[in-house]
Scaffold this motif. Sequence first.
Motif, PDB file in Angstrom:
ATOM      1  N   ALA A   5       0.830  -1.206   0.000  1.00 49.30           N
ATOM      2  CA  ALA A   5       0.000   0.000   0.000  1.00 49.30           C
ATOM      3  C   ALA A   5       0.867   1.260   0.000  1.00 49.30           C
ATOM      4  O   ALA A   5       0.410   2.330  -0.384  1.00 49.30           O
ATOM      5  N   ARG A   6       2.106   1.150   0.429  1.00 50.67           N
ATOM      6  CA  ARG A   6       3.035   2.281   0.368  1.00 50.67           C
ATOM      7  C   ARG A   6       3.750   2.363  -0.975  1.00 50.67           C
ATOM      8  O   ARG A   6       4.187   3.417  -1.395  1.00 50.67           O
ATOM      9  N   VAL A   7       3.894   1.220  -1.627  1.00 48.37           N
ATOM     10  CA  VAL A   7       4.668   1.156  -2.866  1.00 48.37           C
ATOM     11  C   VAL A   7       3.839   1.575  -4.069  1.00 48.37           C
ATOM     12  O   VAL A   7       4.336   2.285  -4.959  1.00 48.37           O
ATOM     13  N   TRP A   8       2.576   1.153  -4.144  1.00 44.59           N
ATOM     14  CA  TRP A   8       1.748   1.433  -5.323  1.00 44.59           C
ATOM     15  C   TRP A   8       1.611   2.910  -5.649  1.00 44.59           C
ATOM     16  O   TRP A   8       1.692   3.280  -6.822  1.00 44.59           O
ATOM     17  N   LEU A  11       4.828   3.942  -7.389  1.00 42.55           N
ATOM     18  CA  LEU A  11       4.912   3.368  -8.727  1.00 42.55           C
ATOM     19  C   LEU A  11       3.974   4.076  -9.698  1.00 42.55           C
ATOM     20  O   LEU A  11       4.356   4.362 -10.838  1.00 42.55           O
ATOM     21  N   CYS A  12       2.762   4.342  -9.252  1.00 46.74           N
ATOM     22  CA  CYS A  12       1.803   5.026 -10.136  1.00 46.74           C
ATOM     23  C   CYS A  12       2.239   6.456 -10.411  1.00 46.74           C
ATOM     24  O   CYS A  12       2.271   6.895 -11.566  1.00 46.74           O
ATOM     25  N   GLN A  13       2.572   7.193  -9.364  1.00 42.34           N
ATOM     26  CA  GLN A  13       2.919   8.603  -9.525  1.00 42.34           C
ATOM     27  C   GLN A  13       4.170   8.782 -10.375  1.00 42.34           C
ATOM     28  O   GLN A  13       4.167   9.557 -11.337  1.00 42.34           O
ATOM     29  N   PHE A  14       5.220   8.075 -10.036  1.00 40.28           N
ATOM     30  CA  PHE A  14       6.476   8.298 -10.735  1.00 40.28           C
ATOM     31  C   PHE A  14       6.598   7.453 -11.995  1.00 40.28           C
ATOM     32  O   PHE A  14       7.322   7.824 -12.912  1.00 40.28           O
ATOM     33  N   GLY A  15       5.907   6.340 -12.070  1.00 40.04           N
ATOM     34  CA  GLY A  15       5.919   5.537 -13.289  1.00 40.04           C
ATOM     35  C   GLY A  15       5.132   6.199 -14.401  1.00 40.04           C
ATOM     36  O   GLY A  15       5.652   6.448 -15.494  1.00 40.04           O
ATOM     37  N   ILE A  16       3.875   6.501 -14.122  1.00 39.72           N
ATOM     38  CA  ILE A  16       3.035   7.156 -15.122  1.00 39.72           C
ATOM     39  C   ILE A  16       3.518   8.580 -15.372  1.00 39.72           C
ATOM     40  O   ILE A  16       3.586   9.034 -16.515  1.00 39.72           O
ATOM     41  N   GLY A  17       3.895   9.284 -14.318  1.00 42.99           N
ATOM     42  CA  GLY A  17       4.407  10.647 -14.476  1.00 42.99           C
ATOM     43  C   GLY A  17       5.703  10.691 -15.265  1.00 42.99           C
ATOM     44  O   GLY A  17       5.918  11.581 -16.088  1.00 42.99           O
ATOM     45  N   GLY A  18       6.590   9.730 -15.032  1.00 46.44           N
ATOM     46  CA  GLY A  18       7.839   9.661 -15.785  1.00 46.44           C
ATOM     47  C   GLY A  18       7.593   9.355 -17.252  1.00 46.44           C
ATOM     48  O   GLY A  18       8.255   9.913 -18.131  1.00 46.44           O
ATOM     49  N   LEU A  19       6.622   8.483 -17.511  1.00 45.85           N
ATOM     50  CA  LEU A  19       6.278   8.176 -18.898  1.00 45.85           C
ATOM     51  C   LEU A  19       5.715   9.405 -19.608  1.00 45.85           C
ATOM     52  O   LEU A  19       6.122   9.720 -20.731  1.00 45.85           O
ATOM     53  N   ALA A  57      13.716  10.295  -5.202  1.00 46.53           N
ATOM     54  CA  ALA A  57      14.582   9.943  -4.069  1.00 46.53           C
ATOM     55  C   ALA A  57      13.986  10.414  -2.749  1.00 46.53           C
ATOM     56  O   ALA A  57      14.013   9.686  -1.748  1.00 46.53           O
ATOM     57  N   LEU A  58      13.419  11.615  -2.742  1.00 52.55           N
ATOM     58  CA  LEU A  58      12.795  12.135  -1.523  1.00 52.55           C
ATOM     59  C   LEU A  58      11.574  11.307  -1.126  1.00 52.55           C
ATOM     60  O   LEU A  58      11.401  10.962   0.054  1.00 52.55           O
ATOM     61  N   ALA A  59      10.747  10.950  -2.096  1.00 49.62           N
ATOM     62  CA  ALA A  59       9.569  10.124  -1.809  1.00 49.62           C
ATOM     63  C   ALA A  59       9.979   8.744  -1.310  1.00 49.62           C
ATOM     64  O   ALA A  59       9.369   8.215  -0.372  1.00 49.62           O
ATOM     65  N   CYS A  60      11.012   8.173  -1.911  1.00 53.06           N
ATOM     66  CA  CYS A  60      11.488   6.866  -1.460  1.00 53.06           C
ATOM     67  C   CYS A  60      12.083   6.944  -0.056  1.00 53.06           C
ATOM     68  O   CYS A  60      11.895   6.036   0.754  1.00 53.06           O
ATOM     69  N   ALA A  61      12.800   8.015   0.237  1.00 53.18           N
ATOM     70  CA  ALA A  61      13.376   8.172   1.573  1.00 53.18           C
ATOM     71  C   ALA A  61      12.282   8.263   2.629  1.00 53.18           C
ATOM     72  O   ALA A  61      12.353   7.610   3.674  1.00 53.18           O
ATOM     73  N   PHE A  62      11.233   9.065   2.371  1.00 56.23           N
ATOM     74  CA  PHE A  62      10.166   9.216   3.339  1.00 56.23           C
ATOM     75  C   PHE A  62       9.263   7.989   3.408  1.00 56.23           C
ATOM     76  O   PHE A  62       8.528   7.817   4.375  1.00 56.23           O
ATOM     77  N   THR A  63       9.306   7.129   2.409  1.00 53.28           N
ATOM     78  CA  THR A  63       8.455   5.943   2.407  1.00 53.28           C
ATOM     79  C   THR A  63       9.168   4.716   2.947  1.00 53.28           C
ATOM     80  O   THR A  63       8.586   3.958   3.728  1.00 53.28           O
TER      81      THR A  63
END
Length: 75
Positions: A5-8, A11-19, A57-63
């Motif tokens: 629930a923390r990972v999805w 993945l959605c924000q940075f995966g779809i946003g990066g695309l 990196a910031l989102a991953c650090a806080f998650t």
Amino acid sequence: MVDMARVWPILCQFGIGGLLCAIGLWAGLSSGYLDMKLRDDRRMIYVIIGGFVGLLALACAFTFWLPFVGVGEAS
């Protein structure tokens, strides 16, 4: 172990946003709006990519890292 629930959201924000960002940069470069020969355009592309990586990196650090700092150390 981190709950999915923390990972999805990441993945959605940075995966779809990066695309979408990559599609936008490709469109700008292929249309001629952005030119890699111009210093200002190169700098803007580097800032966009660096900002994306920095926010990821910031989102991953806080998650994944910061919620577990200091857990189990208090006696």
